[in-house]
Design a protein around this motif. Structure first.
Motif, mmCIF file in Angstrom:
data_model
loop_
_atom_site.group_PDB
_atom_site.id
_atom_site.type_symbol
_atom_site.label_atom_id
_atom_site.label_comp_id
_atom_site.label_asym_id
_atom_site.label_seq_id
_atom_site.Cartn_x
_atom_site.Cartn_y
_atom_site.Cartn_z
ATOM 1 N N ARG A 1 23.132 -11.904 -30.039
ATOM 2 C CA ARG A 1 24.580 -11.919 -29.775
ATOM 3 C C ARG A 1 25.263 -10.716 -30.418
ATOM 4 O O ARG A 1 26.080 -10.048 -29.801
ATOM 5 N N PHE A 2 24.911 -10.415 -31.674
ATOM 6 C CA PHE A 2 25.461 -9.235 -32.338
ATOM 7 C C PHE A 2 25.127 -7.963 -31.563
ATOM 8 O O PHE A 2 25.956 -7.083 -31.391
ATOM 9 N N ASP A 3 23.884 -7.864 -31.115
ATOM 10 C CA ASP A 3 23.432 -6.662 -30.431
ATOM 11 C C ASP A 3 24.145 -6.440 -29.098
ATOM 12 O O ASP A 3 24.185 -5.324 -28.599
ATOM 13 N N ASN A 4 24.695 -7.505 -28.515
ATOM 14 C CA ASN A 4 25.361 -7.391 -27.224
ATOM 15 C C ASN A 4 26.885 -7.276 -27.327
ATOM 16 O O ASN A 4 27.564 -7.263 -26.304
ATOM 17 N N LEU A 5 27.408 -7.182 -28.537
ATOM 18 C CA LEU A 5 28.848 -6.962 -28.718
ATOM 19 C C LEU A 5 29.165 -5.482 -28.513
ATOM 20 O O LEU A 5 28.281 -4.629 -28.577
ATOM 21 N N ILE A 6 30.428 -5.192 -28.279
ATOM 22 C CA ILE A 6 30.856 -3.803 -28.078
ATOM 23 C C ILE A 6 30.944 -3.132 -29.454
ATOM 24 O O ILE A 6 31.993 -3.099 -30.084
ATOM 25 N N SER B 1 25.329 -1.842 -36.558
ATOM 26 C CA SER B 1 26.391 -1.177 -37.321
ATOM 27 C C SER B 1 26.971 -2.039 -38.436
ATOM 28 O O SER B 1 27.577 -1.521 -39.366
ATOM 29 N N LEU B 2 26.809 -3.332 -38.340
ATOM 30 C CA LEU B 2 27.332 -4.211 -39.398
ATOM 31 C C LEU B 2 26.280 -4.528 -40.458
ATOM 32 O O LEU B 2 26.533 -5.279 -41.390
ATOM 33 N N ALA B 3 25.113 -3.969 -40.286
ATOM 34 C CA ALA B 3 24.007 -4.002 -41.246
ATOM 35 C C ALA B 3 23.790 -5.356 -41.923
ATOM 36 O O ALA B 3 23.389 -6.305 -41.290
ATOM 37 N N LYS B 4 24.042 -5.431 -43.217
ATOM 38 C CA LYS B 4 23.764 -6.656 -43.976
ATOM 39 C C LYS B 4 24.567 -7.853 -43.501
ATOM 40 O O LYS B 4 24.100 -8.976 -43.576
ATOM 41 N N LEU B 5 25.772 -7.621 -43.025
ATOM 42 C CA LEU B 5 26.584 -8.727 -42.518
ATOM 43 C C LEU B 5 25.884 -9.400 -41.342
ATOM 44 O O LEU B 5 25.805 -10.619 -41.270
ATOM 45 N N GLU B 6 25.357 -8.600 -40.423
ATOM 46 C CA GLU B 6 24.618 -9.159 -39.287
ATOM 47 C C GLU B 6 23.420 -9.962 -39.770
ATOM 48 O O GLU B 6 23.172 -11.069 -39.295
ATOM 49 N N ALA B 7 22.676 -9.421 -40.707
ATOM 50 C CA ALA B 7 21.490 -10.092 -41.232
ATOM 51 C C ALA B 7 21.859 -11.409 -41.912
ATOM 52 O O ALA B 7 21.193 -12.432 -41.717
#
Length: 61
Positions: free
Chosen positions: A24-29, A34-40
C-alpha cells in the motif's frame, strides 16, 4: 498473571499483512521507500495487529 501466561499469548507476526501494508505504501503518490523507517514501523505494526486496513489502526486522538 505470571510470565508463562504472558509468553503463551505472544503470537508470531503476520508476514502477509506486513507485505500488504508495504505494498500500500509503495502504491501511494510518493517515491518508493521515501518514508523509510516510518513505512517499516507501520508495516510491522500491521503484522502485529493482523490487519493492513487503515481503518483498523487504533491510535490516540
Amino acid at each position: 498473571m505470571d510470565i508463562n501466561n504472558i509468553i503463551e499469548q505472544i503470537k508470531p507476526i503476520d508476514r502477509q499483512k506486513v507485505a500488504e501494508a508495504q505494498n500500500r505504501f509503495d502504491n501511494l503518490i510518493k517515491p518508493v521507500g521515501s518514508l523509510a523507517k516510518l513505512e517499516a514501523m507501520v508495516s510491522r505494526y500491521a503484522g502485529i495487529i493482523g490487519s493492513a486496513d487503515k481503518k483498523s489502526v487504533q491510535y490516540p486522538k
